[in-house]
Design a protein around this motif. Structure first.
Motif, PDB file in Angstrom:
ATOM      1  N   UNK A  67       0.814  -1.203   0.000  1.00  0.00           N
ATOM      2  CA  UNK A  67       0.000   0.000   0.000  1.00  0.00           C
ATOM      3  C   UNK A  67       0.848   1.253   0.000  1.00  0.00           C
ATOM      4  N   UNK A  68       0.356   2.302   0.685  1.00  0.00           N
ATOM      5  CA  UNK A  68       1.053   3.586   0.711  1.00  0.00           C
ATOM      6  C   UNK A  68       2.161   3.640   1.747  1.00  0.00           C
ATOM      7  N   UNK A  69       2.225   2.670   2.650  1.00  0.00           N
ATOM      8  CA  UNK A  69       3.265   2.664   3.680  1.00  0.00           C
ATOM      9  C   UNK A  69       4.569   2.149   3.094  1.00  0.00           C
TER      10      UNK A  69
ATOM     11  N   UNK B 152      -9.005  28.197  16.631  1.00  0.00           N
ATOM     12  CA  UNK B 152      -9.625  26.919  16.973  1.00  0.00           C
ATOM     13  C   UNK B 152     -10.231  26.250  15.738  1.00  0.00           C
ATOM     14  N   UNK B 153     -10.858  27.048  14.889  1.00  0.00           N
ATOM     15  CA  UNK B 153     -11.458  26.488  13.673  1.00  0.00           C
ATOM     16  C   UNK B 153     -10.386  25.912  12.746  1.00  0.00           C
ATOM     17  N   UNK B 154      -9.247  26.581  12.649  1.00  0.00           N
ATOM     18  CA  UNK B 154      -8.165  26.079  11.807  1.00  0.00           C
ATOM     19  C   UNK B 154      -7.626  24.758  12.366  1.00  0.00           C
ATOM     20  N   UNK B 155      -7.488  24.670  13.672  1.00  0.00           N
ATOM     21  CA  UNK B 155      -7.054  23.411  14.281  1.00  0.00           C
ATOM     22  C   UNK B 155      -8.032  22.292  13.976  1.00  0.00           C
ATOM     23  N   UNK B 156      -9.309  22.571  14.060  1.00  0.00           N
ATOM     24  CA  UNK B 156     -10.325  21.546  13.787  1.00  0.00           C
ATOM     25  C   UNK B 156     -10.293  21.106  12.331  1.00  0.00           C
ATOM     26  N   UNK B 157     -10.035  22.073  11.443  1.00  0.00           N
ATOM     27  CA  UNK B 157      -9.927  21.723  10.028  1.00  0.00           C
ATOM     28  C   UNK B 157      -8.777  20.740   9.812  1.00  0.00           C
ATOM     29  N   UNK B 158      -7.632  21.002  10.448  1.00  0.00           N
ATOM     30  CA  UNK B 158      -6.486  20.101  10.298  1.00  0.00           C
ATOM     31  C   UNK B 158      -6.761  18.732  10.906  1.00  0.00           C
ATOM     32  N   UNK B 159      -7.452  18.720  12.048  1.00  0.00           N
ATOM     33  CA  UNK B 159      -7.793  17.448  12.682  1.00  0.00           C
ATOM     34  C   UNK B 159      -8.698  16.607  11.781  1.00  0.00           C
ATOM     35  N   UNK B 160      -9.692  17.238  11.187  1.00  0.00           N
ATOM     36  CA  UNK B 160     -10.623  16.511  10.310  1.00  0.00           C
ATOM     37  C   UNK B 160      -9.903  15.992   9.070  1.00  0.00           C
ATOM     38  N   UNK B 161      -9.019  16.812   8.509  1.00  0.00           N
ATOM     39  CA  UNK B 161      -8.279  16.385   7.317  1.00  0.00           C
ATOM     40  C   UNK B 161      -7.378  15.193   7.633  1.00  0.00           C
ATOM     41  N   UNK B 162      -6.667  15.261   8.751  1.00  0.00           N
ATOM     42  CA  UNK B 162      -5.787  14.152   9.136  1.00  0.00           C
ATOM     43  C   UNK B 162      -6.594  12.888   9.366  1.00  0.00           C
TER      44      UNK B 162
ATOM     45  N   UNK C 227      -9.510  12.131   7.974  1.00  0.00           N
ATOM     46  CA  UNK C 227      -9.969  11.631   6.671  1.00  0.00           C
ATOM     47  C   UNK C 227      -8.851  10.900   5.943  1.00  0.00           C
ATOM     48  N   UNK C 228      -7.645  11.448   6.021  1.00  0.00           N
ATOM     49  CA  UNK C 228      -6.502  10.816   5.349  1.00  0.00           C
ATOM     50  C   UNK C 228      -6.239   9.409   5.873  1.00  0.00           C
ATOM     51  N   UNK C 229      -6.632   9.159   7.128  1.00  0.00           N
ATOM     52  CA  UNK C 229      -6.414   7.838   7.726  1.00  0.00           C
ATOM     53  C   UNK C 229      -7.706   7.031   7.849  1.00  0.00           C
ATOM     54  N   UNK C 230      -8.772   7.523   7.204  1.00  0.00           N
ATOM     55  CA  UNK C 230     -10.030   6.798   7.226  1.00  0.00           C
ATOM     56  C   UNK C 230     -10.695   6.764   8.592  1.00  0.00           C
ATOM     57  N   UNK C 231     -10.542   7.823   9.362  1.00  0.00           N
ATOM     58  CA  UNK C 231     -11.098   7.862  10.714  1.00  0.00           C
ATOM     59  C   UNK C 231     -12.003   9.080  10.880  1.00  0.00           C
ATOM     60  N   UNK C 232     -12.608   9.170  12.064  1.00  0.00           N
ATOM     61  CA  UNK C 232     -13.459  10.301  12.418  1.00  0.00           C
ATOM     62  C   UNK C 232     -12.918  10.931  13.695  1.00  0.00           C
ATOM     63  N   UNK C 233     -12.853  12.246  13.746  1.00  0.00           N
ATOM     64  CA  UNK C 233     -12.349  12.938  14.934  1.00  0.00           C
ATOM     65  C   UNK C 233     -13.396  12.888  16.037  1.00  0.00           C
TER      66      UNK C 233
END
Length: 441
Positions: free
Chosen positions: A140-142, A269-279, A281-287
């Motif tokens: 895979x990607x790893x 705070x909103x910018x931090x949340x955006x980064x958390x959600x993106x990370x 999604x990249x790993x197929x998870x939910x914050x």
């Protein structure tokens, strides 16, 4: 000894005496030749210092500059497994050479004997090298093969421990640098990757201090004995935007510490949340809702008493990680540490090890002048040293000539490698000089 003679002697020791001896010990040298272990090491190190993406011709020209004329084809033929092993061993020997500058002119840092920060960077390697440097995955990607580089930097004197090498799959909590002796009176700026209450306890017991961001889901106990599994709830219960209070950390260890927290502006705070959600999604998870709520706060823990470290000072020092991140940025962007022209595996390893050596030696050269200035600009310094790489290569065999070459670079560092202050958004060095410039909320 002043810093410049330290640097000259360290460079000569590593790139001449040590490299020549290791040339024979590693089997790279089988018979007498101009291209011995020292000449080969110097050819690669100064080639990548001058041109981060060197061709075979660049390495051959570097060898000729150092007094070992050889064709590009000759260099290519020598870049086999013994050559990579040689450069690896020279790198391992180089990290025992510790070069220090005079303490930087920042009173907050001088309050401690040293201020240490750790960091790591991962280099992806060809899959065929998985048995030598195993990565995080086999499919895979790893990457199947990768190399993790660990460094420890003293923000006060510029002393660099490392680069120490690990398998790419190794976690930061197993960094060999964590085994170094604890310096009494020092401050250790810990990263979440190396979070360890046992280590924090050892630091405190040795008469040193630690400062770390809060690791989510770590249990805290307040003075009244109440347990808080979610620090966000504890902070909201205080009814304030700035919180400072004594706590005990962990269920078993119950390590005494100060909890320091500041509510961040809505936009932050909103910018931090955006980064958390993106990370996620990249790993197929939910914050989790808890992490999204915690993004509204900056939270740190320390064992340093308020008389040693105020809340503002602690938050400013937490930002000082930019200095270690700048080293990684220099490695990745300026030094192209994770890129190579080569496709043959041993050439790739030769280039990687040579680039690590070049980063270390360039850092030593910066210490000859730049570290004493709070407003230093490392990217400019790296560009200046790059221009003088061949000058250093041709001067290496004479200590006097090498010191003269370093003096020329030092004059350039003094004049050209500082940043300007900013009024609206102060640089980190401005905040370190005057923590009151930090707006808390």
């Amino acid at each position: 000894m002043s810093t410049l003679p330290q640097v000259a002697k360290a460079m000569q020791q590593v790139l001449t005496t040590t490299a020549r001896a290791l040339g024979r010990q590693t089997g790279f040298v089988q018979r007498e030749s101009l291209l011995d272990g020292a000449a080969f090491t110097q050819a690669w190190v100064f080639a990548v210092m001058a041109e981060p993406m060197p061709t075979w011709e660049d390495v051959a020209q570097s060898a000729a500059t150092g007094g070992a004329p050889i064709t590009a084809q000759g260099i290519e033929q020598r870049c086999g497994e013994p050559a990579a092993f040689l450069l690896h061993q020279v790198l391992a020997a180089s990290i025992t050479q510790l070069v220090s500058a005079e303490p930087v002119a920042i009173p907050l840092l001088r309050r401690f004997t040293s201020v240490f920060v750790d960091d790591s960077s991962t280099i992806v390697l060809p899959p065929v090298l998985a048995d030598l440097w195993s990565g995080t995955g086999r499919s895979g990607s790893s990457p199947a093969a990768s190399l993790k580089v660990q460094v420890r930097l003293d923000l006060s004197r510029g002393t660099l421990h490392g680069p120490a090498l690990q398998h790419g799959r190794s976690c930061d909590s197993r960094s060999p640098l964590l085994k170094l002796p604890i310096v009494p009176g020092a401050l250790y700026l810990a990263d979440l990757g190396s979070w360890s209450l046992a280590r924090f306890a050892r630091i405190g017991k040795a008469g040193a201090f630690w400062l770390s961001r809060y690791l989510p889901y770590t249990v805290l106990l307040t003075e009244d004995g109440q347990r808080w599994d979610e620090v966000w709830s504890l902070l909201e219960a205080q009814g304030q935007d700035v919180v400072e209070m004594p706590v005990r950390v962990g269920i078993g260890k119950q390590l005494p510490a100060r909890l320091l927290a500041v509510r961040v502006p809505r936009a932050g705070a909103d910018e931090r949340r955006r980064r958390l959600r993106k990370e996620a999604r990249d790993h197929g998870k939910v914050v989790s809702a808890y992490l999204l709520a915690l993004a509204a706060w900056t939270v740190v823990l320390t064992n340093a008493p308020a008389s040693w470290l105020s809340l503002r000072e602690a938050l400013v020092l937490g930002r000082a990680r930019w200095q270690r991140e700048m080293l990684v940025k220099l490695w990745q962007s300026h030094g192209h540490g994770d890129e190579t022209r080569g496709k043959q595996v041993w050439r790739v390893l030769c280039e990687v090890y040579a680039k690590l050596l070049a980063v270390l030696i360039s850092h030593w050269v910066m210490l000859t002048e730049l570290w004493e200035y709070p407003e230093r600009r490392l990217t400019k310094a790296a560009q200046l040293i790059q221009k003088h790489a061949m000058h250093l290569a041709s001067s290496l065999w004479s200590l006097t000539a090498l010191e003269d070459a370093l003096n020329v670079i030092r004059d350039g560092l003094r004049v050209c490698c500082r940043m300007n202050s900013r009024r609206k958004r102060p640089n980190t060095y401005q905040l370190l000089l005057d923590p009151d410039l930090l707006i808390l909320a």
